[in-house]
Structures are given as structure tokens and as C-alpha cells.
Write a protein that holds these residues in place. Structure first.
Motif, PDB file in Angstrom:
ATOM      1  N   HIS A 199      50.004  35.996  48.050  1.00  0.00           N
ATOM      2  CA  HIS A 199      49.170  37.010  47.401  1.00  0.00           C
ATOM      3  C   HIS A 199      48.138  36.360  46.476  1.00  0.00           C
ATOM      4  O   HIS A 199      46.958  36.714  46.490  1.00  0.00           O
ATOM      5  CB  HIS A 199      50.061  37.977  46.618  1.00  0.00           C
ATOM      6  N   ILE A 200      48.580  35.385  45.696  1.00  0.00           N
ATOM      7  CA  ILE A 200      47.665  34.709  44.769  1.00  0.00           C
ATOM      8  C   ILE A 200      46.601  33.941  45.541  1.00  0.00           C
ATOM      9  O   ILE A 200      45.408  34.003  45.203  1.00  0.00           O
ATOM     10  CB  ILE A 200      48.451  33.777  43.819  1.00  0.00           C
ATOM     11  N   ARG A 201      47.019  33.219  46.583  1.00  0.00           N
ATOM     12  CA  ARG A 201      46.069  32.411  47.352  1.00  0.00           C
ATOM     13  C   ARG A 201      45.046  33.243  48.120  1.00  0.00           C
ATOM     14  O   ARG A 201      43.931  32.775  48.365  1.00  0.00           O
ATOM     15  CB  ARG A 201      46.826  31.533  48.348  1.00  0.00           C
ATOM     16  N   THR A 202      45.435  34.451  48.514  1.00  0.00           N
ATOM     17  CA  THR A 202      44.529  35.250  49.346  1.00  0.00           C
ATOM     18  C   THR A 202      43.915  36.409  48.557  1.00  0.00           C
ATOM     19  O   THR A 202      42.771  36.343  48.149  1.00  0.00           O
ATOM     20  CB  THR A 202      45.256  35.759  50.603  1.00  0.00           C
ATOM     21  N   CYS A 203      44.692  37.425  48.330  1.00  0.00           N
ATOM     22  CA  CYS A 203      44.191  38.670  47.727  1.00  0.00           C
ATOM     23  C   CYS A 203      43.613  38.445  46.331  1.00  0.00           C
ATOM     24  O   CYS A 203      42.487  38.875  46.035  1.00  0.00           O
ATOM     25  CB  CYS A 203      45.302  39.712  47.650  1.00  0.00           C
ATOM     26  N   VAL A 204      44.374  37.782  45.463  1.00  0.00           N
ATOM     27  CA  VAL A 204      43.936  37.598  44.079  1.00  0.00           C
ATOM     28  C   VAL A 204      42.697  36.703  44.033  1.00  0.00           C
ATOM     29  O   VAL A 204      41.704  37.031  43.362  1.00  0.00           O
ATOM     30  CB  VAL A 204      45.075  37.027  43.201  1.00  0.00           C
ATOM     31  N   ALA A 205      42.727  35.583  44.754  1.00  0.00           N
ATOM     32  CA  ALA A 205      41.583  34.664  44.762  1.00  0.00           C
ATOM     33  C   ALA A 205      40.325  35.372  45.271  1.00  0.00           C
ATOM     34  O   ALA A 205      39.245  35.241  44.679  1.00  0.00           O
ATOM     35  CB  ALA A 205      41.898  33.437  45.604  1.00  0.00           C
ATOM     36  N   ARG A 206      40.478  36.142  46.342  1.00  0.00           N
ATOM     37  CA  ARG A 206      39.327  36.862  46.898  1.00  0.00           C
ATOM     38  C   ARG A 206      38.765  37.862  45.890  1.00  0.00           C
ATOM     39  O   ARG A 206      37.558  37.926  45.662  1.00  0.00           O
ATOM     40  CB  ARG A 206      39.730  37.587  48.189  1.00  0.00           C
ATOM     41  N   ASP A 207      39.656  38.641  45.271  1.00  0.00           N
ATOM     42  CA  ASP A 207      39.202  39.656  44.320  1.00  0.00           C
ATOM     43  C   ASP A 207      38.515  39.030  43.115  1.00  0.00           C
ATOM     44  O   ASP A 207      37.506  39.551  42.621  1.00  0.00           O
ATOM     45  CB  ASP A 207      40.361  40.542  43.868  1.00  0.00           C
TER      46      ASP A 207
END
Length: 103
Positions: A74-82
Motif C-alpha cells: 500500500h505504501i509503495r503503490t497507493c500512498v506514493a502515487r497519491d
């Protein structure tokens, strides 16, 4: 990658996962389900309390491992993207989630 569901009035977010990751997560959950059923059987068969507690501790460890894997993704994908998109509110969401996981 998280996105709002199209046509949904409640703004529910979803995450598209790679098939390999989805398979890994589902396999972990299936093993957890098996462990829970095993504990249920132990209770039904009047197993010794300590033996049940040891199995329960193993389930807790397995759930924690599942949560760690999902949180890292989640941190590597969703959070980083947001964050890259300037959606800083995702940081507060992440902090709240981590606080709930640490209870």
C-alpha cells in the motif's frame, strides 16, 4: 493502484493488484482460514487450553505477516502515487491505519 469505483454513490476506493500479489495474499488468507478452522475443531474437541492458545498465537503472527505485506504494498503503490499527485490527506489516512494496526 487505487481508484474510485465508477458509478458508485459512496466513493468506495479499490486497488488493482498484480495477479501474483493477489494470489500471494489470497493464499495467506486461505492458510489463516484453515488455522482458524483448526482452532475451532480444537475447542469442539475439548483440546487443552494451552494448545489452543499456542495455535491462536500462531494465527496472530500470520495475520500480522499478512498485514505487513499488504501495508508495505500500500505504501509503495497507493500512498506514493497519491503523494506524488499532491493528495497529502493520504498521509493522515496512513497514520490512522498504522495506529489501528498497532492496537
Amino acid at each position: 493502484m487505487s481508484e474510485e469505483k465508477k458509478g458508485c454513490c459512496c466513493g468506495v476506493k479499490t486497488t488493482q493488484r498484480a495477479e501474483e500479489q493477489k494470489k500471494r495474499l489470497v493464499n495467506r488468507l486461505k492458510r489463516l482460514e484453515g488455522q482458524i478452522r483448526g482452532i475451532q475443531a480444537m475447542v469442539e474437541q475439548d483440546a487443552y487450553c494451552n494448545d489452543i492458545l499456542i495455535q491462536s498465537a500462531a494465527v496472530n503472527a500470520a495475520i500480522n505477516a499478512f498485514n505487513k505485506e499488504l501495508l508495505a504494498s500500500h505504501i509503495r503503490t497507493c500512498v506514493a502515487r497519491d503523494i506524488r499527485e499532491g493528495k497529502d490527506e493520504v498521509i493522515d489516512e496512513l497514520v490512522t491505519t498504522i495506529q489501528k494496526l498497532m492496537r
